[in-house]
Write an enzyme that holds these catalytic residues in place. Structure first.
Site, short mmCIF file in Angstrom:
data_model
loop_
_atom_site.label_atom_id
_atom_site.label_comp_id
_atom_site.label_asym_id
_atom_site.label_seq_id
_atom_site.Cartn_x
_atom_site.Cartn_y
_atom_site.Cartn_z
N ARG A 118 0.81 -1.23 0.00
CA ARG A 118 0.00 0.00 0.00
C ARG A 118 0.84 1.28 0.00
NH1 ARG A 118 -2.92 -3.64 3.18
NH2 ARG A 118 -4.94 -4.17 2.27
N LYS A 140 3.15 11.09 -11.54
CA LYS A 140 2.25 10.23 -12.30
C LYS A 140 2.93 8.90 -12.57
CE LYS A 140 -0.81 13.26 -14.98
NZ LYS A 140 -1.19 13.64 -16.36
N GLU A 182 8.83 17.24 -25.55
CA GLU A 182 8.33 17.69 -24.25
C GLU A 182 9.00 18.99 -23.83
OE1 GLU A 182 5.83 16.52 -22.69
OE2 GLU A 182 5.57 14.43 -23.26
N LYS A 224 7.45 22.59 -15.08
CA LYS A 224 6.55 21.51 -14.64
C LYS A 224 6.33 21.58 -13.13
CE LYS A 224 5.21 16.76 -15.05
NZ LYS A 224 5.36 15.47 -15.76
N GLU A 234 -4.14 16.95 -11.06
CA GLU A 234 -4.74 17.29 -12.35
C GLU A 234 -6.24 17.56 -12.26
OE1 GLU A 234 -4.79 15.13 -16.58
OE2 GLU A 234 -2.77 15.39 -15.80
N ARG A 238 -3.08 21.57 -14.17
CA ARG A 238 -2.06 20.60 -14.57
C ARG A 238 -2.36 19.97 -15.92
NH1 ARG A 238 1.01 15.80 -11.09
NH2 ARG A 238 2.06 14.89 -12.89
N ASN A 242 -0.63 18.39 -20.89
CA ASN A 242 -0.98 17.35 -21.86
C ASN A 242 -1.21 17.92 -23.26
OD1 ASN A 242 -1.00 15.06 -20.06
ND2 ASN A 242 -2.84 15.93 -19.16
N HIS A 245 -1.27 15.56 -26.21
CA HIS A 245 -1.25 14.18 -25.72
C HIS A 245 -2.51 13.39 -26.07
CE1 HIS A 245 2.29 15.55 -23.68
NE2 HIS A 245 2.44 14.43 -23.00
N HIS A 249 -1.71 10.13 -27.82
CA HIS A 249 -2.04 8.82 -27.25
C HIS A 249 -2.86 8.00 -28.23
CE1 HIS A 249 -1.44 10.20 -22.78
NE2 HIS A 249 -0.30 10.05 -23.44
N HIS A 262 6.78 8.01 -27.73
CA HIS A 262 5.84 8.93 -27.11
C HIS A 262 6.07 10.37 -27.57
CE1 HIS A 262 3.21 10.72 -24.14
NE2 HIS A 262 4.22 11.43 -23.65
#
Length: 361
Positions: A118, A140, A182, A224, A234, A238, A242, A245, A249, A262
């Site tokens: 956990r 992330k 990026e 960032k 997010e 935030r 993206n 993206h 994606h 990517h």
């Protein structure tokens, strides 16, 4: 050395940026929680840097997990290898995981750290430009699913990030270019002076000039860090990180993870997002022209693959994490360095932009 801190209260952590940070454990060893350490890396990075890292950890009980390399292996099945090793070696809640590799390794190691018993602590040592300026910073973590990229994951912040620029010496040209997507993104979304600096210095950056590279990584991480500190999970701002993206994606999923890197998919996606911004009359077309030129000088694609069709593109975009209550939200620009998250773009206009970019009707 350039250092900065991501300010998240009790979860704040430093980012160290310089050559040979790995060889200076006096800076970062304090961020290892206990005696147990598990290094997660891959089959490409391990022969290059694993021994050097282990040599700095001679006073720890160290094990390693060497994953297969590539986005195609960023899945739950591969993730099990990390858990298997942690359990076989009897690692407890005091263990520290260390991600030594690019974005795939960092995302998977971080997700394993978020889940094991956990939640245990971890450190990011990114080995690619893309992971230094993006995926290693901000917490992330996750894996891909055949139906969508990064759809299974968690927010889990590292103890620190070691951006050792000397690791970029072995990075292939294609991977370096992918990372530049990026870097350029930060100029587009929130830092117009940085974009102009990149335009003036792109030739030197592509030659990997050390001083220029240090500045580019620092400015990217600083941008960032500011955005993440304002919106860690997010819920709002935030999402501007993206840019491109949602389009990107869709490309990665359609083409098969790893066939388009990517950063390559994000580059083509950013051009689509800027084209849509121009089509909506939110953005001056001159910014689109300058962005395309800079991306091309960085060796990046500025058009999507020609084997996708519009319906497929829109369907895959509809599975994006930013879809809310059935409405597709996109990051668009209203000016250089001025990004917004909007659900106001009509689907027929998005479809037209895709067709204009060469996507089949």
């Amino acid at each position: 050395m350039k250092n900065l801190e991501l300010d998240l209260g009790e979860r704040s952590y430093p980012i160290f940026i310089a050559r040979d940070v790995l060889g200076q454990p006096n800076l970062w060893a304090q961020y290892i929680a206990g005696r147990q350490v598990c290094i997660v890396t891959n089959s490409t990075v391990a022969p290059l840097y694993l021994a050097a890292l282990k040599a700095q950890l001679s006073d720890k009980s160290v094990c390693e997990v060497v994953l297969p390399d590539g986005e195609a292996h960023k899945n739950l099945a591969t993730l099990e290898q990390i858990f298997d090793t942690l359990l076989e070696k009897n690692h407890n809640r005091g263990t520290t995981l260390i991600a030594l590799g690019g974005g795939v390794v960092g995302d998977m190691c971080g997700f394993a750290a978020a889940c094991y018993q956990r939640g245990v602590q971890f450190i990011q040592i990114p080995s690619t430009l893309l992971s230094m300026v993006d995926s290693s910073v901000g917490g992330k973590t996750g894996v891909n699913h055949p139906l969508g990229k990064n759809m299974i994951g968690a927010f889990h912040q590292p103890n620190c990030v070691l951006a050792d620029l000397s690791l970029l010496d072995t990075l292939p040209e294609r991977e370096f270019s992918a990372g530049m997507a990026e870097v350029i993104k930060y100029g587009l979304i929130c830092d117009a002076p940085f974009f102009e600096w990149l335009e003036a210095n792109i030739a030197g950056l592509m030659r990997r000039d050390t001083d220029l590279l240090e500045e580019a990584v620092y400015r990217s991480c600083a941008n960032k860090a500011l955005v993440v500190a304002e919106d860690e999970r997010e819920g709002g701002r935030r999402a501007i990180l993206n840019l491109g993206h949602t389009f990107g994606h869709a490309i990665e999923t359609a083409e098969g993870y790893g066939n388009w890197l990517h950063g390559e998919a994000v580059s083509a996606g950013m051009v689509l997002a800027l084209s849509l911004s121009v089509e909506l009359e939110w953005l001056n077309s001159e910014i689109l022209t300058r962005a395309k030129s800079l991306l091309q000088q960085a060796g990046l694609p500025v058009a999507p693959p020609n084997n996708m069709d519009v319906d497929q593109f829109l369907q895959l975009m509809g599975r994006d994490k930013k879809v809310l209550d059935g409405r597709l939200r996109l990051v668009l620009l209203t000016g250089l360095g001025e990004a917004v998250v909007s659900s106001q773009a009509p689907e027929d206009v998005i479809a037209q932009v895709l067709r204009d970019a060469g996507v089949r009707a």
